[in-house]
Design a protein around this motif. Sequence first.
Motif, short mmCIF file in Angstrom:
data_model
loop_
_atom_site.label_atom_id
_atom_site.label_comp_id
_atom_site.label_asym_id
_atom_site.label_seq_id
_atom_site.Cartn_x
_atom_site.Cartn_y
_atom_site.Cartn_z
N ASP A 42 -70.68 -4.87 23.96
CA ASP A 42 -71.38 -5.64 23.90
C ASP A 42 -71.27 -6.75 24.93
O ASP A 42 -72.55 -7.26 25.70
N VAL A 43 -70.32 -7.03 25.45
CA VAL A 43 -70.13 -7.72 26.86
C VAL A 43 -70.84 -7.25 27.79
O VAL A 43 -71.64 -8.01 28.47
N SER A 44 -70.69 -5.99 28.24
CA SER A 44 -71.38 -5.23 29.27
C SER A 44 -72.86 -5.30 29.06
O SER A 44 -73.48 -5.37 30.07
N LEU A 45 -73.49 -5.00 27.80
CA LEU A 45 -74.87 -5.03 27.71
C LEU A 45 -75.44 -6.60 27.93
O LEU A 45 -76.55 -6.74 28.75
N ARG A 46 -74.51 -7.42 27.60
CA ARG A 46 -75.14 -9.03 27.81
C ARG A 46 -75.02 -9.18 29.27
O ARG A 46 -75.84 -10.01 29.92
N VAL A 47 -73.98 -8.88 30.01
CA VAL A 47 -73.92 -8.96 31.42
C VAL A 47 -75.06 -8.23 32.20
O VAL A 47 -75.73 -8.94 32.98
N ILE A 48 -75.42 -7.28 31.56
CA ILE A 48 -76.48 -6.43 32.33
C ILE A 48 -77.87 -7.19 32.11
O ILE A 48 -78.55 -7.48 33.30
N ALA A 49 -77.94 -7.66 30.83
CA ALA A 49 -79.32 -8.45 30.41
C ALA A 49 -79.38 -9.53 31.43
O ALA A 49 -80.36 -9.89 32.17
N ASP A 50 -78.43 -10.27 31.50
CA ASP A 50 -78.16 -11.75 32.32
C ASP A 50 -78.60 -11.17 33.86
O ASP A 50 -79.19 -11.79 34.35
N HIS A 51 -77.46 -10.27 34.24
CA HIS A 51 -77.69 -10.24 35.58
C HIS A 51 -78.85 -9.70 36.56
O HIS A 51 -79.44 -9.89 37.54
N VAL A 52 -79.35 -8.50 35.38
CA VAL A 52 -80.68 -7.88 35.87
C VAL A 52 -81.97 -9.12 36.10
O VAL A 52 -82.61 -9.09 36.87
N ARG A 53 -81.81 -9.86 34.96
CA ARG A 53 -82.85 -10.94 35.10
C ARG A 53 -82.58 -11.98 36.40
O ARG A 53 -83.49 -12.44 37.07
N SER A 54 -81.33 -12.21 36.50
CA SER A 54 -80.98 -13.19 37.59
C SER A 54 -81.32 -12.58 39.05
O SER A 54 -81.96 -13.24 39.79
N GLY A 55 -81.07 -11.31 39.15
CA GLY A 55 -80.96 -10.40 40.25
C GLY A 55 -82.52 -10.54 40.71
O GLY A 55 -83.20 -10.77 41.92
N THR A 56 -83.44 -10.24 39.44
CA THR A 56 -84.84 -10.20 39.73
C THR A 56 -85.35 -11.45 40.26
O THR A 56 -86.27 -11.73 40.93
#
Length: 477
Positions: free
Chosen positions: A275-289
């Motif tokens: 779950d932590v990984s999925l949340r990190v991915i969601a945040d980071h992909v949006r942030s990077g974008t």
Amino acid sequence: MESAEVARRFLGFFEERGHTVVPSASLVAEDPTLLLVNAGMVPFKPYFLGQRTPPSPRMTSAQKCVRTPDIEEVGKTTRHATFFQMLGNFSIGDYFKEQAIPFAWELLTRSRDEGGFGFPEEKLWVTVFNDDDEAVGLWHDKVGVPLDRIQRRGMEDNFWSMGVPGPCGPCSEIYYDRGPEYGREGGPVADEDRYLEVWNLVFMQYERGPGESKTDFPILGDLPSKNIDTGMGLERMAAILQGVDNIYETDTLWRVLDRAAGLTGTRYGREHRADVSLRVIADHVRSGTMMVADGIRPGNEGRGYVLRRILRRSIRNLRLLGGEDAGLMHELTAVAIAAMGEQYPELVRTAANIHTVIDAEEDSFLQTLRTGTAIFDTAVEQTRRAGGATLAGDQAFKLHDTYGFPIDLTLEMASEQGLQVDEEGFRRLMREQRERAKKDARDKKTGNLDVSVLDELLTGAGGRVDFIGYRHLLGDA
Ligand code: ATP
Ligand code: MG
Ligand code: MG
Ligand code: MG
């Protein structure tokens, strides 16, 4: 209530009360003391300092922010993102506390049908700066908050400053009680998970002097006027209004999270680490974008490095969930663009560019992983042949330093091989490297640089210099 509607309501409320709506500035801060915009007031700093005249003494905005220092919290707390949006109302020498406090209360508690957020009064708690009796008076007498829901806090939490030198002042924060299932009773001072901080009202009235400390610095004097700067977290409001547990499950971030789960065949809500990984991915992909859309490119320093780190952490976390294929970042970026496109139409217009940058970073990091993996395998073989069970610190360091291999990856791969890693040795070498870098920086500052090589260039003693920069990019060689 959708995220986009949270922003519309906030801006509409303040527009009706005489505020000029100012569009978000780019994440790339004009302010030389900052890499990235990290609060709504950043673009307005020259107005607070009296260096520039504002377009209007009352302004409101929904500002894109990135807070790199929060990166380690992402996915672990319910409330920290690297990219988030700060809603704010600002007064430059117009109204002060006596108006800012009732405005905030009215917007939060007015019913949703009448354009407010409809929070029940008894769920709201406020904090004020230690000796700010004036603020206590306003919350209690003017607005009607019972004294036992007003808490006093010190410099660390309730005194805000931005930049050195820069404006500063005491602040007052508003918290939403999510209920006993989220933690201990006793207000925000007792538990910041249960009591979610949603809005910070800063009474900007002084100029701060130099000093590294957040809590101990000289006050140079009064600003030209008494001002208001507020910051409300859009994602946190959305989490409350959408009745979800954390910001990663709100409408926009959820779309990225859900796709990441689909692409890696992971079920959200089953296992904490995943779950932590999925949340990190969601945040980071949006942030990077969002960072790429504002013109930032992955690199090895400054904001380029922040972006690179964020993108690579997304890829790393995808791998932890078993997603190793090229192209995953492309899919996820497309979802982030679609999710944020309503509020930021420029994302849709420049989607092709955003993809080019993020795809290239994915390619290069996957290449790093491939090369690093070969070096890693050799190191494992050597360790085994020598009869050891621990990968040496200098090998982990070389993987990190030369091949850009994150230590957590080395640790994980070693453990898959039944090996330990000399982490202590690794960290010592990292420290030594940092010391060297610091010394270099000091030498640069003090001018203790070996510039003899420049003489050679000037006198031609070093041979002809062929500038290849137009034909080759850094890293092509
Ligand atoms: P916290 O104590 O929860 O870390 P903060 O006190 O650092 O928050 P402020 O600097 O007061 O936050 O920023 C104003 C508002 O912006 C906060 O009240 C919150 O709603 C929002 N906010 C701050 N940091 C983040 C973040 N990392 N992710 C999402 N929203 C944030
Ligand atoms: Mg914080
Ligand atoms: Mg706080
Ligand atoms: Mg705060």
